[in-house]
Scaffold this motif. Structure first.
Motif, PDB file in Angstrom:
ATOM      1  N   ARG A  39      10.202 -25.327 -34.430  1.00 52.48           N
ATOM      2  CA  ARG A  39       9.593 -24.851 -33.039  1.00 52.48           C
ATOM      3  C   ARG A  39      10.920 -24.275 -32.416  1.00 52.48           C
ATOM      4  O   ARG A  39      10.828 -23.143 -31.808  1.00 52.48           O
ATOM      5  N   ALA A  40      11.846 -24.985 -32.454  1.00 49.37           N
ATOM      6  CA  ALA A  40      13.334 -24.707 -31.746  1.00 49.37           C
ATOM      7  C   ALA A  40      13.774 -23.177 -32.184  1.00 49.37           C
ATOM      8  O   ALA A  40      14.018 -22.354 -31.605  1.00 49.37           O
ATOM      9  N   GLU A  41      13.516 -22.959 -33.572  1.00 53.06           N
ATOM     10  CA  GLU A  41      13.797 -21.748 -34.207  1.00 53.06           C
ATOM     11  C   GLU A  41      13.077 -20.608 -33.737  1.00 53.06           C
ATOM     12  O   GLU A  41      13.458 -19.628 -33.416  1.00 53.06           O
ATOM     13  N   ARG A  42      11.797 -21.021 -33.603  1.00 50.56           N
ATOM     14  CA  ARG A  42      10.846 -20.162 -33.205  1.00 50.56           C
ATOM     15  C   ARG A  42      11.036 -19.620 -31.731  1.00 50.56           C
ATOM     16  O   ARG A  42      10.826 -18.464 -31.407  1.00 50.56           O
ATOM     17  N   CYS A  43      11.679 -20.510 -31.032  1.00 55.56           N
ATOM     18  CA  CYS A  43      12.023 -20.229 -29.873  1.00 55.56           C
ATOM     19  C   CYS A  43      13.339 -19.210 -29.374  1.00 55.56           C
ATOM     20  O   CYS A  43      13.465 -18.426 -28.607  1.00 55.56           O
ATOM     21  N   VAL A  44      14.251 -19.526 -30.588  1.00 58.74           N
ATOM     22  CA  VAL A  44      15.621 -18.898 -30.527  1.00 58.74           C
ATOM     23  C   VAL A  44      15.437 -17.577 -31.143  1.00 58.74           C
ATOM     24  O   VAL A  44      16.137 -16.498 -30.707  1.00 58.74           O
TER      25      VAL A  44
ATOM     26  N   GLU B 272      12.923 -22.282 -22.392  1.00 62.04           N
ATOM     27  CA  GLU B 272      12.168 -22.630 -23.347  1.00 62.04           C
ATOM     28  C   GLU B 272      12.951 -23.227 -24.646  1.00 62.04           C
ATOM     29  O   GLU B 272      12.721 -24.257 -25.142  1.00 62.04           O
ATOM     30  N   ALA B 273      13.804 -22.346 -24.920  1.00 64.56           N
ATOM     31  CA  ALA B 273      14.694 -22.400 -26.285  1.00 64.56           C
ATOM     32  C   ALA B 273      15.537 -23.719 -25.748  1.00 64.56           C
ATOM     33  O   ALA B 273      15.879 -24.488 -26.893  1.00 64.56           O
TER      34      ALA B 273
ATOM     35  N   ALA C 194      13.393 -26.675 -26.159  1.00 63.23           N
ATOM     36  CA  ALA C 194      13.109 -27.284 -27.569  1.00 63.23           C
ATOM     37  C   ALA C 194      14.318 -27.665 -28.269  1.00 63.23           C
ATOM     38  O   ALA C 194      14.252 -28.676 -29.094  1.00 63.23           O
ATOM     39  N   THR C 195      15.461 -27.233 -28.059  1.00 65.97           N
ATOM     40  CA  THR C 195      16.744 -27.752 -28.717  1.00 65.97           C
ATOM     41  C   THR C 195      17.139 -28.932 -28.261  1.00 65.97           C
ATOM     42  O   THR C 195      17.486 -29.907 -29.023  1.00 65.97           O
TER      43      THR C 195
ATOM     44  N   ASP D  37      11.401 -18.908 -18.087  1.00 69.21           N
ATOM     45  CA  ASP D  37      12.164 -17.976 -19.036  1.00 69.21           C
ATOM     46  C   ASP D  37      12.583 -18.487 -20.262  1.00 69.21           C
ATOM     47  O   ASP D  37      12.521 -19.579 -20.768  1.00 69.21           O
ATOM     48  N   ARG D  38      12.494 -17.645 -21.341  1.00 75.31           N
ATOM     49  CA  ARG D  38      12.629 -17.965 -22.837  1.00 75.31           C
ATOM     50  C   ARG D  38      13.947 -18.576 -23.124  1.00 75.31           C
ATOM     51  O   ARG D  38      13.914 -19.362 -24.079  1.00 75.31           O
TER      52      ARG D  38
END
Length: 179
Positions: free
Chosen positions: A127-132, A20-21, A24-25, A16-17
């Protein structure tokens, strides 16, 4: 069985996204921890700021682990994320930017261990921002979380330049290869 629980107790697939977020965080906090250790070895005074950022990333994770679609009011109160940390990052960015020479070319991640580790942290932050961002757009996370990550990547970029300057290390610039 491939599932995990959110803070609200909701079971979701590990792919789940939200997870994923969260991952990344967590990677971002680890990258910043490494950059902080290199920076501490060089005696940089900003190491305490990096520790504060890592603590804020725990709060980011709490907010992400509490999807607004399934959160009760008590969950929302406990994991809310304000704009105050965003404003603090902006102050830090301004403070370090004032001390740096103007940017006249693209900079490659370089400038010694501290600087290179901060550049790496910046890339992980993006990348974390792109996930969030998709979570914010779907109404599952607080918009201030995405704003924080956006400003954090800028802070890490400025800090990487500052570390290179303070250590007297050269920042490598992009030079277009001749073909």
């Amino acid at each position: 069985e491939g599932f995990s629980s959110t803070f609200t107790g909701e079971r979701r697939p590990k792919g789940d996204r939200i997870f994923e977020a969260l991952g990344a965080t967590d990677e971002l906090s680890s990258a910043i921890g490494l950059a902080g250790e290199f920076s501490r070895e060089k005696g940089h005074t900003f190491v305490d700021q990096l520790h504060k950022v890592q603590c804020m990333l725990q709060d980011v994770g709490s907010n992400l682990a509490t999807p607004l679609s399934s959160a009760r009011e008590a969950h929302r109160k406990r994991t809310s994320f304000s704009e105050k940390p965003v404003l603090e990052l902006e102050q830090w960015i301004d403070s370090y930017s004032e001390q740096l020479p103007p940017l006249r070319a693209f900079i490659l991640p370089s400038g010694g261990r501290s600087s290179a580790a901060l550049h790496f942290s910046r890339a992980v932050c993006r990348r974390a921002e792109r996930c969030v961002v998709p979570l914010v757009q779907a109404g599952e996370a607080d918009p201030n979380v995405a704003k924080y990550l956006n400003r954090l990547s800028d802070y890490l970029f400025v800090l990487a330049r500052y570390a290179a300057m303070k250590e007297g290390k050269e920042e490598k610039i992009y030079i277009k290869p001749e073909l």
